[in-house]
Motif scaffolding. Structure first.
Motif, short mmCIF file in Angstrom:
data_model
loop_
_atom_site.label_atom_id
_atom_site.label_comp_id
_atom_site.label_asym_id
_atom_site.label_seq_id
_atom_site.Cartn_x
_atom_site.Cartn_y
_atom_site.Cartn_z
N THR A 1 0.91 -1.16 0.14
CA THR A 1 -0.02 0.08 -0.22
C THR A 1 0.81 0.98 0.06
O THR A 1 0.66 2.16 -0.99
N ALA B 1 -2.91 2.73 -6.84
CA ALA B 1 -3.48 2.04 -5.88
C ALA B 1 -4.89 1.81 -6.18
O ALA B 1 -5.52 0.44 -5.82
N GLU B 2 -5.58 2.56 -6.80
CA GLU B 2 -7.10 2.48 -7.29
C GLU B 2 -7.10 1.94 -8.62
O GLU B 2 -8.21 1.58 -9.08
N ARG C 1 -5.43 -2.42 -7.13
CA ARG C 1 -6.44 -3.23 -6.37
C ARG C 1 -6.54 -4.77 -6.41
O ARG C 1 -6.48 -5.43 -5.38
N ASP D 1 -6.01 -7.03 -3.06
CA ASP D 1 -7.16 -7.58 -2.39
C ASP D 1 -6.47 -9.11 -2.11
O ASP D 1 -7.46 -9.57 -1.16
#
Length: 335
Positions: free
Chosen positions: A106, A116-117, A122, A126
């Protein structure tokens, strides 16, 4: 501001060196991301170009942000032993706590706005355990493709650096060692200061566990410090002699020695300025490995070489007699 590492008495008594093939692998990968900053390794970069093209390293590149960004420390965690083998380090990487991996990934992704988006970002966050496995698999692939064939020669350079700095410490104490570590590293008032390294609020501070010093072939021109917990505070600095690792021309033996031993055999002897494997010598001299092996056997039987096993490799180095022959360029009767 530069990064300041105040060293207490416990830290100074626990300073240690280590060589990490895992760390070297990721330093090499980072260099591939910004080759213009690493002129010392242009010949290596040219040789690896086609190899890299055939590797899909996109998942690793995701966590290697531009200079100044954070790369997850679990990718190249400070080794617990002075000379770990790659397989043991890789097993340790595979065993990374998913929660720690998630936190470090992160932080790394946050260095690139929007990453990160993104779907890739993701997806990596996850399922951190699956991401660690995938990154470990790619690291193993990169090791065997990019570094393993050259590792005996690389390790010889790193060992020579540690030997040199150990002599500095023996002759002048820790002050001499830390003062001469690198031009961008200052040592004064019990504080090790990395002038080219930006301080951050959560930078790891020495806390009595000592500082790990690791020479690197690929880190130039930077000096890198690991600062995320729970890792030991670490300073990674450019090794002495790394600039000649891929650019040093094959030396020509003295003519008298070439007449005595034969040109190929004398050239192999002259090329052993640092301990090397049969494969490395074959590549360097453009000879078949079987030919090099035959020359090495004769030279060792004559007392001009010694050999030692290092992991999966056998390294050959000159004896004092071999050095003397090259220095004088004459037969043994004149030594």
């Amino acid at each position: 501001m530069p990064l300041a590492l105040p060293l207490g008495t416990d830290d100074l008594t626990r300073c240690r060196f280590a060589i990490s093939p895992l760390c070297q692998t990721h330093e090499a990968l980072r260099m591939l991301r910004r080759p213009s900053r690493h002129g010392y390794h242009r010949s290596w970069l040219r040789r690896m170009r086609s190899t890299v093209t055939g590797l899909d390293l996109a998942s690793l590149w995701l966590f290697m942000p531009p200079p100044g960004g954070y790369t997850p420390d679990f990718l190249g965690a400070p080794p617990e032993e002075p000379y770990p083998c790659f397989e043991d380090e890789l097993a340790r990487m595979r065993a990374t706590d998913p929660a720690l991996a998630h936190a470090e990934m992160t932080r790394s992704l946050a260095c690139t706005p929007g990453l990160a988006e993104s779907p890739r970002g993701r997806g990596a966050l996850d399922d951190p355990a699956a991401t660690v496995r995938r990154l470990a698999d790619l690291t193993e692939l990169a090791w065997h493709a990019l570094l393993a064939p050259d590792w005996p020669r690389h390790r010889a350079v790193l060992e020579a650096d540690i030997a040199h700095r150990s002599r500095q410490a023996a002759d002048g104490g820790l002050d001499a060692l830390l003062t001469g570590l690198h031009p961008a590293v200052d040592w004064a008032d019990h504080t090790l200061t990395l002038r080219r390294y930006v301080d951050v609020p959560d930078a790891q501070r020495p806390d009595g566990r000592g500082v790990l010093l690791m020479p690197s072939v690929f880190v130039w021109p930077d000096v890198v410090s690991g600062f995320a917990r729970p890792w030991q505070p670490t300073v990674i600095y450019p090794a002495r002699g790394m600039g000649r690792l891929h650019t040093e021309p094959v030396p020509r033996p003295p003519e008298a020695l070439a007449r005595l031993l034969g040109h190929q055999r004398a050239t192999v002897l002259a090329g052993l300025a640092t301990p090397s494997s049969t494969t490395d010598l074959a590549r360097r001299h453009a000879l078949a490995p079987s030919t090099v092996s035959a020359h090495l056997s004769v030279l060792r039987e004559a007392g001009l070489l010694v050999s030692r096993r290092q992991g999966h490799y056998v390294l050959y180095g000159r004896t004092a007699l071999g050095d003397a022959l090259l220095d004088r360029g004459v037969g043994p009767e004149a030594v």
